[in-house]
Design a protein around this motif. Sequence first.
Motif, PDB file in Angstrom:
ATOM      1  N   GLY A  33     -21.625  24.926  30.473  1.00  0.00           N
ATOM      2  CA  GLY A  33     -20.844  26.115  30.801  1.00  0.00           C
ATOM      3  C   GLY A  33     -20.492  26.931  29.577  1.00  0.00           C
ATOM      4  N   HIS A  34     -19.749  26.330  28.648  1.00  0.00           N
ATOM      5  CA  HIS A  34     -19.359  27.024  27.415  1.00  0.00           C
ATOM      6  C   HIS A  34     -20.239  26.619  26.241  1.00  0.00           C
ATOM      7  N   ALA A  35     -20.869  25.466  26.363  1.00  0.00           N
ATOM      8  CA  ALA A  35     -21.746  24.919  25.325  1.00  0.00           C
ATOM      9  C   ALA A  35     -22.526  23.785  25.957  1.00  0.00           C
ATOM     10  N   GLY A  36     -23.562  23.342  25.251  1.00  0.00           N
ATOM     11  CA  GLY A  36     -24.298  22.175  25.714  1.00  0.00           C
ATOM     12  C   GLY A  36     -25.621  22.498  26.377  1.00  0.00           C
ATOM     13  N   THR A  37     -26.617  21.672  26.062  1.00  0.00           N
ATOM     14  CA  THR A  37     -27.938  21.729  26.672  1.00  0.00           C
ATOM     15  C   THR A  37     -28.294  20.313  27.114  1.00  0.00           C
ATOM     16  N   LEU A  38     -29.401  20.165  27.806  1.00  0.00           N
ATOM     17  CA  LEU A  38     -29.840  18.824  28.194  1.00  0.00           C
ATOM     18  C   LEU A  38     -30.003  17.933  26.965  1.00  0.00           C
ATOM     19  N   GLU A  39     -30.503  18.527  25.894  1.00  0.00           N
ATOM     20  CA  GLU A  39     -30.722  17.744  24.674  1.00  0.00           C
ATOM     21  C   GLU A  39     -29.408  17.316  24.035  1.00  0.00           C
ATOM     22  N   THR A  40     -28.428  18.231  23.951  1.00  0.00           N
ATOM     23  CA  THR A  40     -27.156  17.852  23.335  1.00  0.00           C
ATOM     24  C   THR A  40     -26.395  16.867  24.222  1.00  0.00           C
ATOM     25  N   MET A  41     -26.493  17.017  25.531  1.00  0.00           N
ATOM     26  CA  MET A  41     -25.851  16.061  26.428  1.00  0.00           C
ATOM     27  C   MET A  41     -26.450  14.667  26.243  1.00  0.00           C
ATOM     28  N   GLN A  42     -27.774  14.612  26.194  1.00  0.00           N
ATOM     29  CA  GLN A  42     -28.450  13.327  25.992  1.00  0.00           C
ATOM     30  C   GLN A  42     -28.013  12.684  24.682  1.00  0.00           C
ATOM     31  N   HIS A  43     -28.011  13.475  23.625  1.00  0.00           N
ATOM     32  CA  HIS A  43     -27.640  12.960  22.303  1.00  0.00           C
ATOM     33  C   HIS A  43     -26.198  12.449  22.293  1.00  0.00           C
ATOM     34  N   THR A  44     -25.297  13.200  22.904  1.00  0.00           N
ATOM     35  CA  THR A  44     -23.884  12.813  22.889  1.00  0.00           C
ATOM     36  C   THR A  44     -23.640  11.581  23.746  1.00  0.00           C
TER      37      THR A  44
END
Length: 245
Positions: A33-44
Amino acid sequence: MKKIHINCDLGEGGEHEKELMALISACNIACGGHAGTLETMQHTVDLAMEHGVEIGAHPSYPDKENFGRVSIDMEQKELKRSLVAQIMGLKQITEAEGAVLTHVKPHGALYNDAHSNAEVAQTIIDAILEFGDDLVLYAAEGSVISELAKGKLKVRYEAFADRNYNADGTLVSRKESGAVITKKEQVLDHLFSMISIGKITPQKGQNFDTLATTFCLHGDTPNSVEILQYLHRELPSRNVEIYKA
């Protein structure tokens, strides 16, 4: 030794997320919504699993331009669709990795609006209930959303270790000076007052009570790692330690 629960908003493009993850109890992951992609979600999610940190969704108004910190006048059906999609994306990634999504914490303007706006608050609750009633809602004590959620969702009251408050229990606007507490000693005093005597000291006015059981420290506060390291060093001398699974 009393154990306290610290949560942190992550997956927002910060530079120190690995260091932060080692110092917290739970993370709230930006999910598009305000930040985040599939890649950043996976990494986090992977970082959270590595460090035994509880994983939560951090949905917001769909507004990356303003980092979700501006209220948006949306049709509630449209807002619900966006929130469901955000939570679903992170839930699918989390479960594919063999982990569990434990909670939801709205972000920024959405969190603030849900404090007093019943329509927005109900929309958030309805979006979470699309996934059943197992997800815990992080919300401010006494907020409209926390009251509306009673009997529908588990609610965990949250207070902010690095934010100043108004006397009515709302957060000082980030547009005002002193909204964010950046001096580690002040964060410690602010936090310890909440966990030891259950009181929040606002910028102006009288102290007020809090029943918070989770305390947020923002990952985008420039010296957030330094603050958390300081808390880990200093809290044990006050018979308190930060919970780690």
